[in-house]
Design a protein around this motif. Sequence first.
Motif, PDB file in Angstrom:
ATOM      1  N   ASP A 253     -15.984  12.533  88.805  1.00 22.79           N
ATOM      2  CA  ASP A 253     -16.294  11.932  90.107  1.00 22.79           C
ATOM      3  C   ASP A 253     -15.064  11.539  90.915  1.00 22.79           C
ATOM      4  O   ASP A 253     -15.138  10.692  91.803  1.00 22.79           O
ATOM      5  CB  ASP A 253     -17.234  10.721  89.942  1.00 22.79           C
ATOM      6  N   GLU A 254     -13.935  12.170  90.647  1.00 24.63           N
ATOM      7  CA  GLU A 254     -12.711  11.906  91.414  1.00 24.63           C
ATOM      8  C   GLU A 254     -12.336  13.051  92.352  1.00 24.63           C
ATOM      9  O   GLU A 254     -11.288  12.996  92.989  1.00 24.63           O
ATOM     10  CB  GLU A 254     -11.515  11.661  90.477  1.00 24.63           C
ATOM     11  N   TYR A 255     -13.155  14.085  92.430  1.00 22.82           N
ATOM     12  CA  TYR A 255     -12.823  15.179  93.339  1.00 22.82           C
ATOM     13  C   TYR A 255     -12.711  14.605  94.745  1.00 22.82           C
ATOM     14  O   TYR A 255     -13.594  13.866  95.190  1.00 22.82           O
ATOM     15  CB  TYR A 255     -13.879  16.285  93.253  1.00 22.82           C
ATOM     16  N   PRO A 256     -11.617  14.907  95.440  1.00 20.07           N
ATOM     17  CA  PRO A 256     -11.325  14.181  96.682  1.00 20.07           C
ATOM     18  C   PRO A 256     -12.173  14.551  97.893  1.00 20.07           C
ATOM     19  O   PRO A 256     -12.148  13.823  98.889  1.00 20.07           O
ATOM     20  CB  PRO A 256      -9.853  14.514  96.947  1.00 20.07           C
ATOM     21  N   LEU A 257     -12.925  15.643  97.842  1.00 14.12           N
ATOM     22  CA  LEU A 257     -13.699  16.056  99.013  1.00 14.12           C
ATOM     23  C   LEU A 257     -15.183  15.776  98.823  1.00 14.12           C
ATOM     24  O   LEU A 257     -15.717  15.911  97.725  1.00 14.12           O
ATOM     25  CB  LEU A 257     -13.517  17.557  99.278  1.00 14.12           C
ATOM     26  N   GLY A 258     -15.827  15.422  99.916  1.00 14.19           N
ATOM     27  CA  GLY A 258     -17.280  15.361  99.955  1.00 14.19           C
ATOM     28  C   GLY A 258     -17.813  16.702 100.422  1.00 14.19           C
ATOM     29  O   GLY A 258     -17.045  17.612 100.754  1.00 14.19           O
ATOM     30  N   ALA A 259     -19.128  16.827 100.491  1.00 19.36           N
ATOM     31  CA  ALA A 259     -19.750  18.106 100.852  1.00 19.36           C
ATOM     32  C   ALA A 259     -19.343  18.568 102.251  1.00 19.36           C
ATOM     33  O   ALA A 259     -19.071  19.758 102.451  1.00 19.36           O
ATOM     34  CB  ALA A 259     -21.268  18.005 100.729  1.00 19.36           C
TER      35      ALA A 259
END
Length: 170
Positions: free
Chosen positions: A36-42
């Motif tokens: 849950d640390e991926y820097p981009l949202g959808a």
Amino acid sequence: MDNIIYRNPAAGDAKKIVDFYNYVGGETSFLSFEKDEYPLGAEEQEAEIKRLEGNVNNTMLLALDGEEIVGIATINSSHKLKSRHEGELGIVVAQKYQGQGIGSRLIQMLIDWCKGNGVTTRIRLDTRTDNTAAVSLYLKFGFVVEGCLRNQTLLNGKYYDLYIMGMMIK
């Protein structure tokens, strides 16, 4: 695997890409981000996908089992004159799909794409020195260890070194 489909992402894949990255971040400590640390949202991911359309030295490939993303590989390059020839390779395959040739296929597809784009002549990557399976895979494709960044990653109070690996392509 014969049933794996390889393709570039479409804008509608954005949420699945974000969800995949957030999931695999929790499967391994070898990525640069955790669960849950991926820097981009959808929405940001969708904008990135659109930015890739027609881009000559940046790309993303998806490996899919049906509708499920099981691997993603990217080449990210600068558009600056002095450094646009170099693409940084990033790759991740979901744990349950590892050891089936998906990573090898993605890497070969990226190398072939770089050879044909008219810009990229060098590919680089970094990987933890203790990620022996990845190091072995990269060496198999002709990457060489160009350097080592000591104590580059800190995880749970322990430091890890990173190899900088690269290859010239013709």
